[in-house]
Design a protein around this motif. Sequence first.
Motif, PDB file in Angstrom:
ATOM      1  N   ARG A 132     -95.700 -46.628  18.129  1.00 27.73           N
ATOM      2  CA  ARG A 132     -95.225 -48.000  18.009  1.00 27.73           C
ATOM      3  C   ARG A 132     -95.285 -48.436  16.552  1.00 27.73           C
ATOM      4  N   ARG A 133     -94.349 -49.274  16.147  1.00 30.39           N
ATOM      5  CA  ARG A 133     -94.304 -49.734  14.760  1.00 30.39           C
ATOM      6  C   ARG A 133     -95.552 -50.516  14.368  1.00 30.39           C
ATOM      7  N   ASP A 134     -96.106 -51.294  15.302  1.00 27.52           N
ATOM      8  CA  ASP A 134     -97.197 -52.197  14.934  1.00 27.52           C
ATOM      9  C   ASP A 134     -98.555 -51.501  14.854  1.00 27.52           C
ATOM     10  N   GLU A 135     -98.609 -50.233  15.289  1.00 25.31           N
ATOM     11  CA  GLU A 135     -99.909 -49.567  15.373  1.00 25.31           C
ATOM     12  C   GLU A 135    -100.466 -49.186  14.011  1.00 25.31           C
ATOM     13  N   GLU A 136     -99.575 -48.746  13.117  1.00 29.53           N
ATOM     14  CA  GLU A 136    -100.044 -48.192  11.840  1.00 29.53           C
ATOM     15  C   GLU A 136     -98.858 -48.197  10.866  1.00 29.53           C
ATOM     16  N   PRO A 137     -99.070 -48.536   9.567  1.00 32.51           N
ATOM     17  CA  PRO A 137     -97.945 -48.721   8.639  1.00 32.51           C
ATOM     18  C   PRO A 137     -96.993 -47.535   8.544  1.00 32.51           C
ATOM     19  N   THR A 138     -97.517 -46.304   8.590  1.00 29.06           N
ATOM     20  CA  THR A 138     -96.644 -45.136   8.494  1.00 29.06           C
ATOM     21  C   THR A 138     -95.675 -45.074   9.663  1.00 29.06           C
ATOM     22  N   ARG A 139     -96.145 -45.444  10.849  1.00 30.37           N
ATOM     23  CA  ARG A 139     -95.294 -45.390  12.034  1.00 30.37           C
ATOM     24  C   ARG A 139     -94.208 -46.453  11.997  1.00 30.37           C
ATOM     25  N   ALA A 140     -94.418 -47.518  11.211  1.00 31.53           N
ATOM     26  CA  ALA A 140     -93.395 -48.549  11.078  1.00 31.53           C
ATOM     27  C   ALA A 140     -92.158 -48.035  10.351  1.00 31.53           C
ATOM     28  N   LYS A 141     -92.269 -46.882   9.701  1.00 31.00           N
ATOM     29  CA  LYS A 141     -91.138 -46.314   8.965  1.00 31.00           C
ATOM     30  C   LYS A 141     -90.260 -45.421   9.851  1.00 31.00           C
TER      31      LYS A 141
END
Length: 270
Positions: A132-141
């Motif tokens: 999920r995007r909100d879980e961790e900054p890298t995943r937001a990419k």
Amino acid sequence: MDYLSKLENQSIYILREAFNKFENLAMLWSIGKDSTVMLWLARKAFFGHVPFPLVHVDTSYKIQSMIEYRDRLVREWKLELVVGKNEPVLQRGITYPNGKATRVECCGTLKKDGLKAVLEKHRFTGVIVGVRRDEEPTRAKGRYFSPRDKNMEWNVEDQPPELWDQFKTDFEKGTHIRIHPLLHWTELNVWEYIERENIPVIPLYFANGNGERYRSIGCHPCTFPIKSNARNVREIVEELRHTQTSERAGRAQDKESEDAFEKLRRDGYM
């Protein structure tokens, strides 16, 4: 249509689109709340049947109740499960608990390399992952359909745009695809959906009588409970509406190096 139903419909659309466009798909199942919600959505998308194997990368350091929960759902829901392990590293004991690797190095060999090995062995060209995007900054990419090269490495600067639900699903031969049906969900959405659908989750998420519970679950040497009195899903939902603490506050490996998680993801991690 209520908001949770809109989230559900979008995720089901992504799952069906992936199944239609890509061959040799698998779904990564970490046994946690996100990937179990994703599994529930897959069962809805395909009318009770999951038409691709589930992959669980077993580090051998999972909490025992997680494995018991995994095996019970496999039996009850008649799932096809593929378990991967990095046996050479485990046999040599080059892990964090043995004092022969840092936490991040241990994640790299047992999770990242373990995942690569099982995907190559079974020739899976696409993997559905519950990030999920909100879980961790890298995943937001990330993107809903996120291409990797033949070595499963991720070029974060070269990802296709996804505007107005227009998704790129035609990629060059040899491209490895990660599909992220939960990208638009939040942690609160996940728990609200678990409550609405009555999805079975691991009891580790609930307060144990000592004022602690797990908010994010992984390997026992690197995952720690948080202070909480939430004893059920309804109380977790209420707690999340007011908390200022990050979801992965109990994950020790996240604190070991500032850019470690992004490097792991670029190299093929979840």
